[in-house]
Motif scaffolding. Structure first.
Motif, PDB file in Angstrom:
ATOM      1  N   THR A   1      13.550 -11.734 -13.702  1.00  0.00           N
ATOM      2  CA  THR A   1      13.231 -10.334 -13.408  1.00  0.00           C
ATOM      3  C   THR A   1      12.382  -9.794 -14.550  1.00  0.00           C
ATOM      4  OG1 THR A   1      15.261  -9.549 -14.476  1.00  0.00           O
ATOM      5  CG2 THR A   1      15.352  -9.924 -12.092  1.00  0.00           C
ATOM      6  N   GLN A   2      11.444  -8.929 -14.206  1.00  0.00           N
ATOM      7  CA  GLN A   2      10.567  -8.341 -15.212  1.00  0.00           C
ATOM      8  C   GLN A   2      11.354  -7.371 -16.088  1.00  0.00           C
ATOM      9  OE1 GLN A   2       7.297  -8.993 -15.859  1.00  0.00           O
ATOM     10  NE2 GLN A   2       7.573 -10.672 -14.403  1.00  0.00           N
ATOM     11  N   PRO A   3      11.031  -7.336 -17.373  1.00  0.00           N
ATOM     12  CA  PRO A   3      11.708  -6.372 -18.250  1.00  0.00           C
ATOM     13  C   PRO A   3      11.278  -4.943 -17.939  1.00  0.00           C
ATOM     14  CG  PRO A   3      10.049  -7.631 -19.461  1.00  0.00           C
ATOM     15  CD  PRO A   3      10.098  -8.198 -18.085  1.00  0.00           C
ATOM     16  N   ASN A   4      12.173  -4.019 -18.133  1.00  0.00           N
ATOM     17  CA  ASN A   4      11.892  -2.592 -18.050  1.00  0.00           C
ATOM     18  C   ASN A   4      12.470  -1.986 -19.327  1.00  0.00           C
ATOM     19  OD1 ASN A   4      11.791   0.149 -17.649  1.00  0.00           O
ATOM     20  ND2 ASN A   4      12.523   0.083 -15.549  1.00  0.00           N
TER      21      ASN A   4
ATOM     22  N   ARG B   1      11.703   2.676 -24.951  1.00  0.00           N
ATOM     23  CA  ARG B   1      10.894   3.892 -24.763  1.00  0.00           C
ATOM     24  C   ARG B   1      11.662   5.123 -25.240  1.00  0.00           C
ATOM     25  NH1 ARG B   1       9.919   1.420 -19.771  1.00  0.00           N
ATOM     26  NH2 ARG B   1      11.276   2.918 -18.712  1.00  0.00           N
TER      27      ARG B   1
ATOM     28  N   GLY C   1      14.698  -8.079 -19.158  1.00  0.00           N
ATOM     29  CA  GLY C   1      14.329  -9.020 -18.113  1.00  0.00           C
ATOM     30  C   GLY C   1      15.215 -10.244 -18.193  1.00  0.00           C
TER      31      GLY C   1
ATOM     32  N   VAL D   1      18.238  -5.428 -17.454  1.00  0.00           N
ATOM     33  CA  VAL D   1      17.158  -4.534 -17.029  1.00  0.00           C
ATOM     34  C   VAL D   1      16.186  -4.311 -18.187  1.00  0.00           C
ATOM     35  CG1 VAL D   1      16.596  -2.219 -16.193  1.00  0.00           C
ATOM     36  CG2 VAL D   1      18.615  -3.413 -15.300  1.00  0.00           C
ATOM     37  N   GLN D   2      16.710  -4.063 -19.369  1.00  0.00           N
ATOM     38  CA  GLN D   2      15.890  -3.797 -20.554  1.00  0.00           C
ATOM     39  C   GLN D   2      14.982  -4.978 -20.900  1.00  0.00           C
ATOM     40  OE1 GLN D   2      15.354  -1.282 -22.788  1.00  0.00           O
ATOM     41  NE2 GLN D   2      14.460  -2.451 -24.438  1.00  0.00           N
TER      42      GLN D   2
ATOM     43  N   PRO E   1      15.856   3.339 -15.207  1.00  0.00           N
ATOM     44  CA  PRO E   1      15.524   3.291 -13.788  1.00  0.00           C
ATOM     45  C   PRO E   1      16.706   3.796 -12.967  1.00  0.00           C
ATOM     46  CG  PRO E   1      15.828   1.076 -14.676  1.00  0.00           C
ATOM     47  CD  PRO E   1      15.919   2.020 -15.823  1.00  0.00           C
TER      48      PRO E   1
ATOM     49  N   GLU F   1      15.167   7.864 -19.315  1.00  0.00           N
ATOM     50  CA  GLU F   1      14.190   6.781 -19.150  1.00  0.00           C
ATOM     51  C   GLU F   1      14.691   5.679 -18.216  1.00  0.00           C
ATOM     52  OE1 GLU F   1      11.080   6.127 -20.083  1.00  0.00           O
ATOM     53  OE2 GLU F   1      10.791   7.960 -21.220  1.00  0.00           O
TER      54      GLU F   1
ATOM     55  N   TYR G   1      13.318   0.486 -20.947  1.00  0.00           N
ATOM     56  CA  TYR G   1      13.625   1.915 -20.911  1.00  0.00           C
ATOM     57  C   TYR G   1      14.293   2.396 -22.192  1.00  0.00           C
ATOM     58  CZ  TYR G   1      18.318   0.355 -19.858  1.00  0.00           C
ATOM     59  OH  TYR G   1      19.545  -0.255 -19.938  1.00  0.00           O
TER      60      TYR G   1
END
Length: 161
Positions: free
Chosen positions: A128-131, A136, A84, A81-82, A47, A45, A133
């Motif tokens: 930064t926008q959260p992702n 998920r 943001g 990253v998770q 990036p 999952e 992953y």
């Protein structure tokens, strides 16, 4: 009034005890297998801009006890990253964060940005926008048939249900 004494004894306890140890060991091994599967799902999952989040070196599985595993990232970057950063963080904005421009140079160059300082300033201002992953991946592992891991571990240990 009843007089005398009565002795209660469990016979064959040694055999049961040996089975309990084998069951515990089997479940502990199954927990290792399940944790490794969850890490694999997180890596799938993640990036893949640099591939760091997909590498085995990024993830650590810690054995807390025979029945508990903690999965964590070896680098703080994974959490950024998770979840943001800064004002973009959901649901509650974080404090602003000014990343070191030197750490952004390779990424900025690869994305056609000449000035990593301006990128750092943009991250500071807007975040930064959260992702999510990892979220998920963990959600996808729910109902993934982990009972089968337990059954297989018991069978390998020679323990029948």
């Amino acid at each position: 009034m009843v007089e005398g004494s009565y002795t209660l004894e469990v016979r064959g306890w040694e055999e049961y005890s040996a089975n309990l140890d084998r069951v515990k060991d089997a479940f502990s091994q199954a927990m290792d297998d399940i944790a490794n599967d969850v890490v694999r799902r997180i890596q799938e999952e993640a990036p893949s801009d640099t591939g760091q989040l997909m590498s085995n070196e990024m993830w650590v599985v810690e054995k807390t006890d025979d029945f508990t595993r903690t999965i964590r990232s070896a680098k703080e970057y994974a959490l950024f990253v998770q979840e943001g950063t800064g004002p973009a963080h959901e649901p509650d904005p974080h404090e602003q964060y000014f990343p070191p421009p030197d750490a952004l140079e390779v990424w900025a160059s690869r994305h056609g940005i000449d000035n990593s300082y301006l990128l750092a300033r943009h991250i500071y201002r807007y975040g930064t926008q959260p992702n999510p992953y990892a979220t998920r991946a963990i959600e996808s592992s729910q109902g993934a048939g982990y009972t089968k891991y337990m059954e297989d571990a018991l069978a390998r240990a020679g323990v029948t249900a």
